[in-house]
Design a protein around this motif. Sequence first.
Motif, short mmCIF file in Angstrom:
data_model
loop_
_atom_site.label_atom_id
_atom_site.label_comp_id
_atom_site.label_asym_id
_atom_site.label_seq_id
_atom_site.Cartn_x
_atom_site.Cartn_y
_atom_site.Cartn_z
N ARG A 1 5.14 20.92 -7.43
CA ARG A 1 4.87 22.26 -6.94
C ARG A 1 4.83 22.31 -5.41
N GLY A 2 4.70 21.15 -4.79
CA GLY A 2 4.69 21.10 -3.33
C GLY A 2 3.33 21.31 -2.69
N VAL A 3 2.30 20.71 -3.24
CA VAL A 3 0.94 20.85 -2.66
C VAL A 3 0.88 20.28 -1.25
N SER A 4 -0.07 20.82 -0.48
CA SER A 4 -0.32 20.22 0.83
C SER A 4 -1.14 18.96 0.63
N PHE A 5 -0.99 18.00 1.53
CA PHE A 5 -1.70 16.74 1.31
C PHE A 5 -2.14 16.10 2.63
N ALA A 6 -3.02 15.11 2.48
CA ALA A 6 -3.43 14.29 3.62
C ALA A 6 -3.72 12.89 3.11
N VAL A 7 -3.46 11.92 3.95
CA VAL A 7 -3.86 10.54 3.62
C VAL A 7 -5.12 10.25 4.41
N ARG A 8 -6.12 9.72 3.72
CA ARG A 8 -7.36 9.37 4.42
C ARG A 8 -7.66 7.91 4.17
N SER A 9 -7.67 7.12 5.22
CA SER A 9 -7.89 5.69 5.07
C SER A 9 -9.19 5.28 5.71
N ARG A 10 -9.71 4.20 5.21
CA ARG A 10 -10.84 3.58 5.90
C ARG A 10 -10.75 2.08 5.71
N ARG A 11 -11.25 1.35 6.69
CA ARG A 11 -11.17 -0.11 6.59
C ARG A 11 -12.57 -0.69 6.53
N ARG A 12 -12.87 -1.37 5.44
CA ARG A 12 -14.12 -2.13 5.42
C ARG A 12 -13.85 -3.53 5.95
N VAL B 1 0.84 -1.20 0.00
CA VAL B 1 0.00 0.00 0.00
C VAL B 1 0.87 1.25 0.00
N THR B 2 1.89 1.25 0.83
CA THR B 2 2.79 2.41 0.89
C THR B 2 3.47 2.62 -0.45
N LYS B 3 3.98 1.53 -1.02
CA LYS B 3 4.65 1.62 -2.33
C LYS B 3 3.71 2.18 -3.39
N ALA B 4 2.48 1.72 -3.39
CA ALA B 4 1.51 2.19 -4.39
C ALA B 4 1.25 3.69 -4.22
N ALA B 5 1.10 4.11 -2.97
CA ALA B 5 0.85 5.53 -2.71
C ALA B 5 2.02 6.38 -3.20
N ILE B 6 3.24 5.88 -3.00
CA ILE B 6 4.42 6.61 -3.46
C ILE B 6 4.40 6.73 -4.99
N GLU B 7 4.12 5.61 -5.63
CA GLU B 7 4.12 5.63 -7.10
C GLU B 7 2.99 6.51 -7.65
N LEU B 8 1.86 6.50 -6.94
CA LEU B 8 0.71 7.29 -7.38
C LEU B 8 1.05 8.78 -7.48
N LEU B 9 1.93 9.25 -6.61
CA LEU B 9 2.26 10.68 -6.61
C LEU B 9 3.46 11.02 -7.49
N ALA B 10 4.12 9.99 -8.04
CA ALA B 10 5.28 10.26 -8.89
C ALA B 10 4.83 10.97 -10.16
N ARG C 1 -0.79 7.59 9.21
CA ARG C 1 0.51 8.05 9.72
C ARG C 1 1.66 7.44 8.93
N THR C 2 1.61 6.12 8.73
CA THR C 2 2.71 5.43 8.05
C THR C 2 2.86 5.95 6.63
N VAL C 3 1.76 5.90 5.87
CA VAL C 3 1.83 6.29 4.46
C VAL C 3 2.14 7.78 4.35
N GLY C 4 1.46 8.58 5.18
CA GLY C 4 1.68 10.02 5.16
C GLY C 4 3.14 10.36 5.46
N GLY C 5 3.72 9.68 6.44
CA GLY C 5 5.12 9.91 6.81
C GLY C 5 6.04 9.62 5.64
N GLU C 6 5.81 8.50 4.96
CA GLU C 6 6.64 8.11 3.82
C GLU C 6 6.54 9.15 2.70
N LEU C 7 5.33 9.56 2.39
CA LEU C 7 5.13 10.53 1.31
C LEU C 7 5.80 11.86 1.65
N ASN C 8 5.70 12.21 2.92
CA ASN C 8 6.32 13.44 3.39
C ASN C 8 7.85 13.36 3.25
#
Length: 400
Positions: free
Chosen positions: A114-125, A98-107, A138-145
């Motif tokens: 440009r340095g946009v502000s961001f947030a990770v929003r998760s939910r578990r079904r 999941v972390t890897k995918a999020a990183i690639e998604l923003l590449a 926290r984990t994914v957001g930290g990595e992206l940051n």
Amino acid sequence: MTMSALGEPCVLLKLGEVVLKGNNREVFERRLQANIRTALKEFPFKVDLRQRHGVIAVFLPEGTDAEVADAVAERITYVPGLVWVHRAWRVAKDPGAVTKAAIELLADREDVRRGVSFAVRSRRRDKRFPLTSMQIDRTVGGELNDIYGLPVDLKNPELVVSIEVDRDEVFVYTGGLPGQGGLPVGTSGRGLVLMSGGIDSPVAAYRMMRRGLRVDFLHFSGIPFTTSESIYKAYALVRALDRFQGGSRLWVVPFGKAQQSIKASGQDRLAVIAQRRLMLKTAEEVAHRLKAGALVTGDSLGQVSSQTLQNITAQDDAVDLPILRPLIGLDKTEIMATARRIGTLAISELPDEDCCTLLAPRRAETAAKIADLKQIERRLDAEELAVQLAGSLQEYKLEG
Ligand code: ATP
Ligand code: MG
């Protein structure tokens, strides 16, 4: 095909009011799925629909290009019953993936550079995932940051990275396309729309489809005293509206001769309402044949003289079926805004020779008396005429 960390492209759909349904919720969900399949018939492959709690996941054949997935998502935005359509990536159910995918998604994103502000929003079904939603954020957001140096803004982020943990996989996406909202077409029965070539009736049709009504379209042409232009317009409008339901049918009644008889009855000021009543009576006949349970018009209170309260009362009196008027409380500017959004305005604004212009009197009656109208109808033998007119019905099939 080279597998990227992003996994497979797919589409994730958020259901609207369907989620409020109790016992018959499954009926609504099944109808929605069938409507989605119909909308996707133009694509040369089969999709796999997975109903989950409050969402539907659309899986595409393995190896489908991201651009094709984008086109599928765009097409689905026309299907009523959905509030959001997300072009997502389907990722293995594993925090690292999941972390890897999020990183690639923003590449390679301009806004990320440009340095946009961001947030990770998760939910578990699926609560069996090893991390809680907060931990994923926290984990994914930290990595992206760390990697992109983007500032976190939990309140008002310019970019939201969404992560949804499901039963068999995790969906990762940013952004989304708004859906139509409303209910799946076909869950509220069938109606018959009286379709002129004007601005209002196509919007009325759209609004009723969005409330789950499957609609047929009935157009009265001034033929043989006008050209066929109004039919072409009605046809083009039905084509544009067909994206919302599929399988639309346009029916046309040649109305010119009947209008002449009304004109010949000599009651100039009542002619418009008399003709509207005859249209409604004919439409009711047609509705019975098509098994439609309601008529739909584009009337808006007070917009023109035929739409005063008294004249609306006189119209309701002409038929037993309910006349649905979804635009009754809307201003013209509001109707036009919707017409523009659903792509019918430009067609409606094309010039034509509306059949109604055949009998536009100098002063139209704003408070027609039902007794006077009935007298005209007795002379015309309106009931018999309506049956005859319904008998002259022609279907215009949408090609393709
Ligand atoms: P529209 O923009 O839909 O034509 P309008 O503001 O021009 O509406 P009217 O001409 O009074 O208003 O028509 C009111 C309603 O009667 C229309 O919305 C439509 O439902 C129906 N109607 C009018 N003319 C026709 C027609 N030629 N064929 C079918 N229905 C019609
Ligand atoms: Mg009109």
